[in-house]
Design an enzyme around this catalytic site. Structure first.
Site, PDB file in Angstrom:
ATOM      1  CG  ASP A  13      -1.829  -1.224   1.378  1.00  0.00           C
ATOM      2  OD1 ASP A  13      -2.507  -1.692   0.240  1.00  0.00           O
ATOM      3  OD2 ASP A  13      -1.628  -1.926   2.574  1.00  0.00           O
ATOM      4  CG  HIS A  41      -1.238  -1.325  -7.989  1.00  0.00           C
ATOM      5  ND1 HIS A  41      -0.611  -1.223  -6.823  1.00  0.00           N
ATOM      6  CD2 HIS A  41      -0.455  -2.114  -8.841  1.00  0.00           C
ATOM      7  CE1 HIS A  41       0.508  -2.241  -7.035  1.00  0.00           C
ATOM      8  NE2 HIS A  41       0.811  -2.617  -8.237  1.00  0.00           N
TER       9      HIS A  41
END
Length: 430
Positions: A13, A41
């Protein structure tokens, strides 16, 4: 021509999607080399938001070849849905723009069932998986019973592969109290999905080696983060594949000599999803503030991320294990307005100072962070595109990070928009 590997240098992340998209304009090929659809993503391009899980980030860029390598485990049903979603957003995806390695292992429905059953029954020490079957699929790959993309092309081979897998899985399911797998229904599902997957199948190792010899630039895209690596992460609270940069070579079938530059993606603070040690985690107002300002919720699961101060000691480790040449520091703008910032420079373990996180889980749990404090800044860094746009204290923070991790900052990201990026070193520069 330089070839670049992009890896997350924390627990995932970190903002890899934006950086990969930003770099993809300089690349001819974007190849994903590990992981499954458990990592997401989010890309923001001209105001349009794209959420990718299985597809490489390069698919949203016209004129590029995107590749799913053999180091990935692929859920074919999820992939078909994701392709349809991205196509609905106006992106063209064809066998000329997307290739899947013929030896890519498949995630089947029973992998997810097994993943969830184990997690639900393991009340003592949950790993915190997404329950999407990633781990069980990798287990089958190593156990030599996984079904691969190429197996979908031949009915007889497919039946043999299914039968081999079911001998193992039905015995396992019996011990977990799960019903046996319906062999015929599984075969029907695989035969139905095959025509939607096989047109994308290709000998990726051959294609990439030819591209490299032709002088094409290749961008290798990793998922998750190095601290989730099966060998070098905070085991057992890790993913089921190697995440570090060395996996880029084996995950697509190209020699390690093809890698010219490794870019580590790093948040200006630290986050983690799920279980496991997190030395700098904040359970106070500062932690809440980081989570709120950084919109720290998982792309895939929506789970709230745990937040904490920047951990330079851990970054030194990942820079070493991945051979990182430079970092892209993301979400610097989230730190705007903090009066004081803290950076972890080491740990105290039972009175002994360490400059790394030990391997043993019990020792990790007893490590307390040793902090260095720095003054924050009140000015906004959001949208900054040059050093001149940054407050003096923000620049000092970035420079101190470089010193502590012994690795230069190659890029700084100051918002989700791809153009809000300060380029210090072009990873693709020859």
């Amino acid at each position: 021509m330089a070839n670049v590997v992009v890896v997350g240098a924390q627990w995932g992340d970190e903002g890899k999607g934006k950086i990969v998209d930003w770099l993809s304009e300089r690349a001819d090929v974007i190849a994903r080399f590990q992981g499954g659809h458990n990592a997401g993503h989010t890309l923001v391009i001209d105001g349009e938001v794209y959420k990718l899980h299985a597809l490489p980030s390069g698919v949203v860029r016209g004129g590029k070849l995107s590749v799913i390598g053999n180091g990935v485990v692929l859920d074919p049903w999820h992939l078909v849905k994701e392709i349809a979603t991205i196509r609905d957003q106006g992106v063209e995806i064809t066998p000329e723009t997307l290739m899947i390695a013929e030896n890519t292992p498949l995630i089947l429905p029973f992998h997810g069932e097994l993943d969830r059953a184990r997690e639900n029954q393991n009340s003592v020490a949950k790993i915190g998986t997404t329950g999407r079957g990633i781990g069980p699929a990798y287990e089958d790959k190593v156990g030599r019973r996984v079904i691969r993309v190429a197996d979908l092309a031949d009915a007889a081979t497919l039946e043999l592969r299914v039968d081999r897998a079911l001998v193992h899985h039905n015995a396992l399911r019996s011990g977990l109290g799960l019903d046996p797998i319906d062999r015929d229904a599984l075969l029907v599902s695989l035969r139905e999905i095959a025509p939607q997957i096989l047109p994308f199948a290709a000998p990726v190792w051959k294609v990439l080696n030819e591209k490299r010899k032709a002088g094409k630039r290749i961008l290798f895209e990793g998922a998750q983060g190095a601290l989730l690596d099966i060998d070098f992460g905070t085991y057992p609270f890790v993913t089921s594949s190697n995440v570090i940069a060395g996996q880029a070579a084996t995950g697509v079938g190209i020699g390690p000599g093809a890698i010219d530059y490794v870019l580590g993606i790093v948040k200006a603070y630290t986050t983690r999803v799920g279980e496991g040690p997190f030395p700098t985690e904040l359970d106070d107002a500062d932690g809440e503030r980081l989570g709120t300002r950084g919109h720290e919720f998982g792309t895939t699961t929506g789970r709230k991320r745990r937040c904490g101060w920047f951990d330079a000691a851990l970054l030194r480790q990942t820079c070493a294990t991945s051979g990182i040449n430079g970092i892209a520091l993301t979400k610097l703008d989230v730190l705007d307005g903090f009066e004081t910032l803290k950076i972890c420079v080491g740990y105290d373990l039972d009175g002994t100072r360490l400059d790394y996180l030990p391997t043993a889980a019990d020792q990790q749990a007893r490590c307390t962070p040793i902090y260095e404090e720095m003054p924050g800044w009140s000015e906004s860094t959001e949208g900054a595109r040059s050093w001149a746009d940054l407050p003096a204290n923000a620049i000092k923070y970035v420079r101190r990070v470089e010193e502590l991790i012994d690795c230069p900052v190659a890029m700084v990201s100051t918002s989700p928009e791809r153009e809000d990026t300060i380029l210090v070193t072009d990873p693709f520069a020859d």
